[in-house]
Design a protein around this motif. Structure first.
Motif, PDB file in Angstrom:
ATOM      1  N   THR A   1      -1.170   6.998  -9.371  1.00  0.00           N
ATOM      2  CA  THR A   1      -1.757   5.743  -8.936  1.00  0.00           C
ATOM      3  C   THR A   1      -2.626   5.236 -10.071  1.00  0.00           C
ATOM      4  OG1 THR A   1      -1.856   6.475  -6.652  1.00  0.00           O
ATOM      5  CG2 THR A   1      -3.294   4.654  -7.259  1.00  0.00           C
ATOM      6  N   THR A   2      -2.390   4.008 -10.489  1.00  0.00           N
ATOM      7  CA  THR A   2      -3.291   3.439 -11.490  1.00  0.00           C
ATOM      8  C   THR A   2      -4.049   2.309 -10.809  1.00  0.00           C
ATOM      9  OG1 THR A   2      -1.460   2.137 -12.316  1.00  0.00           O
ATOM     10  CG2 THR A   2      -1.922   4.181 -13.459  1.00  0.00           C
ATOM     11  N   GLY A   3      -4.394   1.304 -11.500  1.00  0.00           N
ATOM     12  CA  GLY A   3      -5.156   0.226 -10.880  1.00  0.00           C
ATOM     13  C   GLY A   3      -6.403  -0.028 -11.699  1.00  0.00           C
ATOM     14  N   PRO A   4      -7.383   0.899 -11.677  1.00  0.00           N
ATOM     15  CA  PRO A   4      -8.495   0.740 -12.605  1.00  0.00           C
ATOM     16  C   PRO A   4      -7.922   0.858 -14.014  1.00  0.00           C
ATOM     17  CG  PRO A   4      -9.013   2.319 -10.869  1.00  0.00           C
ATOM     18  CD  PRO A   4      -7.535   2.062 -10.798  1.00  0.00           C
ATOM     19  N   LEU A   5      -8.113  -0.171 -14.810  1.00  0.00           N
ATOM     20  CA  LEU A   5      -7.361  -0.285 -16.057  1.00  0.00           C
ATOM     21  C   LEU A   5      -7.704   0.806 -17.059  1.00  0.00           C
ATOM     22  CD1 LEU A   5      -7.509  -4.136 -16.093  1.00  0.00           C
ATOM     23  CD2 LEU A   5      -5.475  -2.732 -15.768  1.00  0.00           C
TER      24      LEU A   5
ATOM     25  N   GLN B   1      -6.713   3.888 -17.094  1.00  0.00           N
ATOM     26  CA  GLN B   1      -6.464   5.235 -16.574  1.00  0.00           C
ATOM     27  C   GLN B   1      -5.025   5.681 -16.843  1.00  0.00           C
ATOM     28  OE1 GLN B   1      -8.775   7.250 -15.067  1.00  0.00           O
ATOM     29  NE2 GLN B   1     -10.333   5.678 -15.344  1.00  0.00           N
TER      30      GLN B   1
ATOM     31  N   LEU C   1      -8.743  10.591  -5.181  1.00  0.00           N
ATOM     32  CA  LEU C   1      -7.934   9.624  -4.439  1.00  0.00           C
ATOM     33  C   LEU C   1      -6.469  10.071  -4.365  1.00  0.00           C
ATOM     34  CD1 LEU C   1      -8.178   6.721  -3.210  1.00  0.00           C
ATOM     35  CD2 LEU C   1      -7.796   5.819  -5.482  1.00  0.00           C
TER      36      LEU C   1
ATOM     37  N   MET D   1     -10.263   9.018  -9.400  1.00  0.00           N
ATOM     38  CA  MET D   1      -8.819   8.825  -9.250  1.00  0.00           C
ATOM     39  C   MET D   1      -8.132  10.143  -8.896  1.00  0.00           C
ATOM     40  SD  MET D   1      -8.189   5.642  -9.471  1.00  0.00           S
ATOM     41  CE  MET D   1      -6.393   5.702  -9.595  1.00  0.00           C
TER      42      MET D   1
ATOM     43  N   GLU E   1       0.807  -1.227   0.000  1.00  0.00           N
ATOM     44  CA  GLU E   1       0.000   0.000   0.000  1.00  0.00           C
ATOM     45  C   GLU E   1       0.833   1.266   0.000  1.00  0.00           C
ATOM     46  OE1 GLU E   1       0.565  -0.907   4.329  1.00  0.00           O
ATOM     47  OE2 GLU E   1       0.310  -1.993   2.451  1.00  0.00           O
TER      48      GLU E   1
END
Lengths: 708, 708
Positions: free
Chosen positions: B137-141, B143, B485, B482, B128
Motif C-alpha cells: 500500500t502506498t499513498g503517502p508519497l 514510501q 497499516l 505504513m 478501498e
C-alpha cells in the motif's frame, strides 16, 4: 589503491589515499614539522595545533564528545571565523551578521574555541548551554541544512523588501557546516534540491568530508558522486584537496562562495577525522575521547608539553585579538547605514525597524471578520477567510505549502510567489524574492525545517506559516519538534484532520497523530469547531510569540454553531451548553463538535440531560487555573463522554468514557466513514444512554475508562 | 521556447515543447488518427484509446480520482503488463513473480484495467479494496520507492541464499512507477541513494515525467537535472522521448533494465498528464474528474460513441487474452524447477520451503538464555544477548541499523553484511548479498520503509529488524505507520529511550514519542524493565506475525529485578509486588521500573503500603480480559501513581496520578537528568505521600488526574 565506485578522486588522489598519506605523514614525528611549515605559515601552524590539542583535552576531560570531527575541521574553523565570517562577538544578535549553522555531529564546545574572546572562558562540562553565536539548535541530523536554507531565504526576502539601490541594509551570508550524515538524511536532500531551485547564492554548505561515521567508512553505505549530485541540483561545487592544512585554499573558496552570483555553493573539504590521534581516519575517532595516552602522544608530536592541559599560547591569543573590535566596527557601520536609510526612506525605515523588533502592525486583529455567515463551511476555508487578509496586509508572514495550494486555502488576493526573479515556467514569470507565498514542492519535512530557519533569522521578524494535510505532519514531525524545542513561532495549518477526509483512505486519516502533538511540549495543537473558533485559533497562534501552533481543520463543511466563542479558544475548553441538574457532560472537538450538540439534543428526548463542552486544545486548557478546569469539567459530579474520531489516549484525563477510533480509518466518503465507525447521532446516543445505565449497575466503572 | 534551468532537453526538445506539441496534435482532430497510425500499430492504438477513455469514464463516475496521471501512463502500462512483467493473474501470490509498486499519486483502479481478466469486473466505487496484484500500500508519497528497494533487496538475499548454479529458484525483478512527487520526498531520495550503493540491478524505477503536480508546473519547485542526479547515485538512466505513444521504445527500455548487470535503472518517461482531455498538461488534470463534456469530447476525438461508457471492444480483450495462460505457464515451470531443486538439494530445498511458508526453525525459543546474571546491564545490551543468537541461527532475520552499530548491540558472532560482493572499502571486502546485517547509513526513514518492502516480499519469509535511537523513530514514523497499516512483521529496536540517554540532550530524549506509538493501531510498543522482560518482549515481537513491534530499551545499566517475569510481558502489565491492605498502586515501566520498587520500599518506611505493577505495553494490556485488567489495577480500590519520564497523556487510563515529564529533557549525564526532573527516590516518595494526604482532604481529587 581502491577508489570507491562513483566517488571521483580529487586531482587523481582518492580520499582513502589522501587520508592514508596525511596520517602516514603525521605518524612520522620528524616529518610533521617539515610538512606543516611547508603548507602553513608558522602562525597558522601553531593555531591549528593549539585547537586540535584543546579539543582533545576538552573531550578527555568530559570523557566524551565528538573529538574526531572537531579536530579534522580546525582549519575550516580558522578560515571561516578569522578571515571570512562577518560577525561581532560582543554584539551576538547583530542583525546583519552572517549566520552559521553547525549541522554535523560534534561537540558544540569546539565552536567556543573559535571565538577568541571566549578562549579564556572555555566551559568544559556544560555542553548544555547554547552559545550565543549559535543560530539554531541542531542535533537530529539533516535539520541544520534545511534551517540554513531558511536563514538564507529570510535574507533574500528581507533584502528584496528593504534594500534600496543606495542602501543594502541586509546583506548577510549563511554558512552551514555539514558532515557525511547530512548528505544521507532525506530532510537535507529535500532542502538541498529546493535551495538549488531558488538559486540561493547567499548560502554555502561546507562539507567536512572525512568519510567516517559511527559504523565506519562511509563507503559502507554511500558510494555516490556527491559533487555530481550537487551540480545536478544547481549548486556550485568547489573541491578543497587538503582541508586539514590548506587555510589559504579554504579562504579562497569561502570568498568565492560569498561572491557567487547565481547559485548556492557546496565546498567539499577533504579532511581526516581525529587528525594526529592514533585513531585518525577511523570510526573510533568519531564519538569518544581518545584516551590519556593518545592525547599525551599528540602533544609530544606537536611539541607541546604532555603534562599541561588547555594551553593557549600568547601568539594564538594575538592571532584572534582583532576579531571583537573588527566585529564592533561592522556593527557601528551598519547602524550608521540604517540611520541614514531611515532618514532617506522614513516609511520603509520605520517598517524595517518594526520588523526587526518582531512586531506586527497593531491593526492586524481588525482584519478578522467580526462574524461569519450562518452556513456550513469547511474549517480549512474558514481558516483562509480569517488568515488571508492578515497575510496580505502583514508582510511578516511567509506562507508556504507542500504542493497543496488547491486544498489548504492559503492564497490571498494578489499574493506573489517567493521565487528567483528569473524563474520562468510554462506560465511565464511567477515571482521574486520579495514574494511571500512559498511553493515548497512535495517536501513536507524540509518545509517545516526551513520554516524553523526563517523564524530563527531574528525573533518574530518573519512568522513562517506551513500548510499541508494533517497526516503529512508526521513526515514533518522531527522539524516541528525542533521548532517547539527552540521556541520558534511557526504556524502549521493542517487540513483534512480526523476521518472526514474521504476517499484518500487510512493512509491519509490521521487518527493517532494528535496524540503526538498533544503530548509534545511547547506546541499548541488546536482543533477549532467552526468559523468562530477558527478566528479564535488564529488569534491564539499569532499571539504565541515563542510557541509553534498547529491549526487543525476539516476538509468537509461544518455547521456554524451559535454558541461557539472565539475569545474562549484561548482557554482550551469552555462550556458550550450548560444545563441544570445535568446527567452527563459531552465533550465535542473540532470537526465533530456539532456531533456532541446533536447527541445532547437526542439524549434530551430520552430525558437525559447533557451539558456540552467544546475542547479545542488540551495545552491551552492545562494552562488554566484548577478552579476554571473544575468548573468546566465537573468530573466529580458527572460522568463525561468525549466524541472524537482519534485514538482516545489522553482523553481519560478529561472524560470517563469515549467514542473514539480503535483502528486505522477507511477509504470512504466522509459521511460513510463516520457511519462505519459509529459516529452518527443515533448509535452514539444509544451507547451513551447504555453507558449511564451500566454505571448504575457497576459502580466500579466510575473509576475506569470506558470505550463506547 | 523556454527550457527550465537544469533540465536538459531530450534530443533538443524540452518537456514544455513536447507537451505542447502532443497536445496541439491531439487538439487537431483530423490529425489524431494519422499521428496514431504513424507511431502505433492499429492494435496498440485502440488499446490505448480504450484505456484512456475507460479511466476518464471511471473518474467521471466516481466524481474524483487522479485521471490525468493514469491517462498519461497508459502506454507504460501496456508495455509493462503486456510485454515485460512476469506475473500470473490467476496465481497472484506466485512466489517468483515480478513485483510492481505504484508509488505515485493516482487511482488504483487504473491498475485493474491493466489486468485483462479483470476488465469485465471493474468495480468503480470501491477503491478501498486492494487488488491482489498490488504488493504494498502506498499513498503517502515516497514510501513506494523505498518499499521497492526493500523488495529488490529481498530478491537479492533470497537469490544469494537459495539459488544454485543449476537452479535459479528466485529471479524476479521489481518495477516501481513514480511521479514527480517521489523525486522530491526525502524518504525516496534516501532510498535511491542506497539502492545505487547496493547496485540493485534487479530494480527499475519508471518515472512518469509529466511535470505537473497539484500546485501546477513542477518548475515551480524543482528545476534540478534529475537524470544527472540519478547517474550521480549510480543508476543507469534511459530517456523515453514519447511516453504517450512509443510502446516499442518503452518495451526496449524495460527489457534493457531487466538485463542490467551492474546498476538499478531509472527510465525517465516523458508523458502528458490528462492526454486527450481539455486540461491536458495542466494541474487541473491531476486530482479531479474532467467533467461530462470533456469526456464526451475525448470520445468523439477518439472516434468512440460519446453515449457509451466503459466500452471495451473485442480486439482489446483479444490483445490481453493470452496473459492469464502465459502466467500459469510461468507458475507451472517454476514449480517444476523447485521440485527438481528440492530433489537435488534436499536440505536447502526444505529450508527454502520453510522460508516460503513463513516459518522459523522450531528451536528458536531455545536460544533465549533461560536466566541472566544478577548484575546491572543496559537493556539495549540485554536485547542483544537475547536476540543475537536467534538472528545468527535463523536466516529469516535481516537486521539493519541507521549507522548506530556501536550503540544498538545487534551484531551477532560471524555476521556478514548485506552488500554487493564487489564492494571494497578501506578494510577490503565487507559482505555479499547473502549477508543479513544491513548498514543503512544515516537514513532512518528509508530504513523503516525499506524494511516494509523486505517484509512485503512474501509473508514472514524475511523478518526485517531495524535499529536506532528511539528519538529517530520520529524520522521513521511515517514508514513505521505504513508497516502497521499493512500488518507487516517488522521489529524496531529503539535504544536510548526516556531521559536516561545522557549528554546528547533534549533533541535525543524522546519524552513524547511513546504517546504516538501507544496510540497507533496495530503496533506493539514494549518497554521492558530488565533482561527478563527483554526476553519476554522479543518473544512477543517474534510471535507477532501480522504486527510490527518496537522494543524500547535503555542506554544505561538497569538492575535485574527478582520479581520480573518474561512470560507476563505478553499480558502488557502484571503485578510485580502484591501487598495486603495496600494504600496505593505504583506503576513502573521499562528503564524506570526499579524506581517504582525503590519508592515502594521507601513508602513502607512511612507506613504506606504500596503494590507495584510492571507495565511494559499498553496495547498488550488492552488485549486482556476486563477481569484480568481489574485484577492488576484495582483502580476502584486504590489510587495509582505511574512513574515514567515521558509525557503523561494516556496514563490517566491506568493511574490517578503521575510523576512524568512536563517539558523537554535536558542535556545532562543520566543520573543528573533523573535528579533534575525529580525522579530520585526521595522526592518521589515525598510527592506520593503528600498526594495520599491531599486525597483525604479533597475527595474531588479522586476523580481527577493529578500531576505530581
Amino acid at each position: 589503491m581502491h577508489i570507491p565506485n562513483g566517488k571521483p578522486a580529487v586531482n587523481g588522489v582518492s580520499h582513502t589515499a589522501y587520508g592514508k598519506n596525511v596520517v602516514a605523514e603525521l605518524k612520522k614525528e620528524e616529518k610533521v614539522e617539515a610538512a606543516a611549515v611547508q603548507k602553513l605559515s608558522k602562525e597558522h601552524d601553531i593555531v591549528l595545533k593549539t585547537f586540535r590539542i584543546l579539543i582533545a583535552d576538552l573531550c578527555q576531560q568530559f570523557g566524551g564528545g565528538h573529538p574526531g570531527g572537531a579536530i579534522g575541521m580546525a582549519a575550516i574553523g580558522v578560515a571561516l571565523w578569522k578571515y571570512v565570517m562577518r560577525y561581532a562577538p560582543h554584539t551576538p544578535d547583530y542583525f546583519n551578521r552572517d549566520r552559521f549553522v553547525l549541522s554535523n555531529d560534534m561537540t558544540l564546545d569546539q565552536l567556543k574555541s573559535y571565538h577568541s574572546e571566549r578562549v579564556d572562558a572555555l566551559c568544559p562540562g556544560h555542553p548544555e548551554i547554547e552559545h550565543e553565536g549559535i543560530e539554531v539548535t541542531t542535533g537530529p541530523l539533516g535539520q541544520g541544512v534545511a534551517n540554513a536554507v531558511g536563514l538564507a531565504m529570510a535574507t533574500k526576502n528581507l533584502q528584496a523588501t528593504y534594500n534600496t539601490p543606495d542602501y543594502d541594509v541586509v546583506s548577510n551570508h549563511t554558512w552551514c557546516m555539514i558532515g557525511d550524515a547530512c548528505l544521507q538524511e532525506g530532510v537535507a536532500l529535500e532542502a538541498i534540491s529546493y535551495a538549488g531551485h531558488l538559486k540561493l547564492n547567499n548560502l554555502t554548505i561546507i562539507y567536512d568530508n572525512n568519510q567516517v561515521t559511527c559504523d565506519g567508512s562511509v563507503d559502507l553505505t554511500n558510494t555516490e558522486d556527491v559533487n555530481a549530485k550537487m551540480r545536478a541540483c544547481n549548486w556550485n561545487v568547489i573541491d578543497i584537496e587538503d582541508g586539514c592544512f590548506d587555510i589559504e585554499a579554504l579562504v579562497d573558496a569561502l570568498n568565492q562562495a560569498r561572491a557567487s552570483t547565481e547559485k548556492p555553493t557546496f565546498i567539499n573539504v577533504r579532511t581526516v577525522i581525529g587528525l594526529g590521534s592514533k585513531v585518525a581516519g577511523e570510526a573510533a575517532a568519531h564519538g569518544a575521547a581518545f584516551g590519556t595516552d593518545d592525547v599525551a602522544n599528540m602533544k609530544k608530536v606537536y611539541k607541546f608539553n604532555p603534562e599541561e592541559h588547555f594551553v593557549i599560547g600568547e601568539e594564538v591569543r594575538e592571532f584572534f585579538r582583532e576579531i571583537p573590535d573588527r566585529g564592533q566596527e561592522l556593527v557601528k557601520s551598519w547602524e550608521k547605514k540604517v540611520q541614514d536609510y531611515e532618514s532617506a526612506y522614513p516609511e520603509l525605515g520605520a517598517e524595517f525597524r518594526r520588523r526587526r523588533e518582531g512586531r506586527l502592525p497593531e491593526s492586524w486583529k481588525d482584519l478578522i471578520p467580526s462574524s461569519f455567515p450562518d452556513k456550513p463551511v469547511p474549517s480549512r476555508a474558514s481558516s483562509g477567510q480569517v488568515f488571508n487578509p492578515i497575510a496580505q496586509a502583514c508582510n511578516s508572514f511567509m506562507v508556504g505549502t507542500a504542493d497543496l495550494s488547491p486544498s489548504v486555502n492559503m492564497i490571498w488576493k494578489g499574493k506573489v510567489d517567493f521565487q528567483h526573479p528569473d524563474l520562468k515556467t510554462q506560465c511565464g514569470s511567477v515571482g521574486n524574492y520579495s514574494g511571500r507565498y512559498i511553493h515548497y514542492g512535495i517536501r513536507e519535512h524540509a518545509m517545516a525545517a526551513i520554516s524553523n530557519g526563517l523564524a530563527a533569522y531574528a525573533p518574530n521578524t518573519i512568522i513562517p506559516v506551513t500548510s499541508s494535510f494533517f497526516m503529512f505532519y508526521l513526515y514533518a514531525a522531527p522539524a516541528v519538534r525542533m521548532g517547539a524545542l527552540q521556541h520558534l513561532q511557526v504556524i502549521h495549518v493542517a487540513t483534512h484532520d480526523s476521518i472526514g477526509t474521504g476517499e484518500d483512505g487510512p493512509t491519509h486519516q490521521p487518527i493517532e497523530l494528535a496524540n503526538l502533538y498533544r503530548a509534545m511540549p511547547n506546541i499548541l495543537y488546536i482543533r477549532p469547531g467552526d468559523s468562530e473558533e477558527v478566528a479564535g485559533a488564529w488569534t491564539v497562534a499569532i499571539e504565541a510569540k515563542n510557541t509553534p501552533s498547529i491549526i487543525s481543520t476539516s476538509r468537509q463543511a461544518l455547521p456554524q454553531l451559535s454558541q461557539t466563542r472565539r475569545d474562549m479558544v484561548v482557554k482550551g475548553a469552555y462550556v458550550l451548553e450548560e444545563v441544570e441538574d445535568a446527567d452527563i457532560t459531552l465533550i465535542g472537538v473540532g470537526a465533530e463538535l456539532s456531533f456532541a450538540m446533536n447527541v445532547a439534543k437526542a439524549l434530551q428526548e430520552k430525558n437525559i440531560k447533557a451539558r456540552v463542552v467544546s475542547f479545542p486544545s488540551w495545552r491551552l486548557f492545562e494552562n488554566q487555573s484548577l478552579e476554571y478546569k473544575r468548573d468546566v469539567l465537573r468530573r466529580h459530579r458527572f460522568p463525561a463522554v468525549v466524541i472524537e474520531p482519534y485514538a482516545a489516549n489522553g482523553w481519560e484525563r478529561y472524560a470517563s468514557a469515549g467514542i473514539n477510533m480503535k483502528s486505522f480509518g477507511h477509504s470512504l466518503p466522509c459521511k460513510a466513514a463516520y457511519k462505519l465507525f459509529g459516529f452518527e447521532t443515533e448509535p452514539m446516543t444509544e451507547k451513551i444512554s447504555a453507558y449511564l445505565e451500566k454505571l448504575k449497575i457497576d459502580p466500579i466503572l466510575r473509576n475506569e475508562w470506558v470505550e463506547l
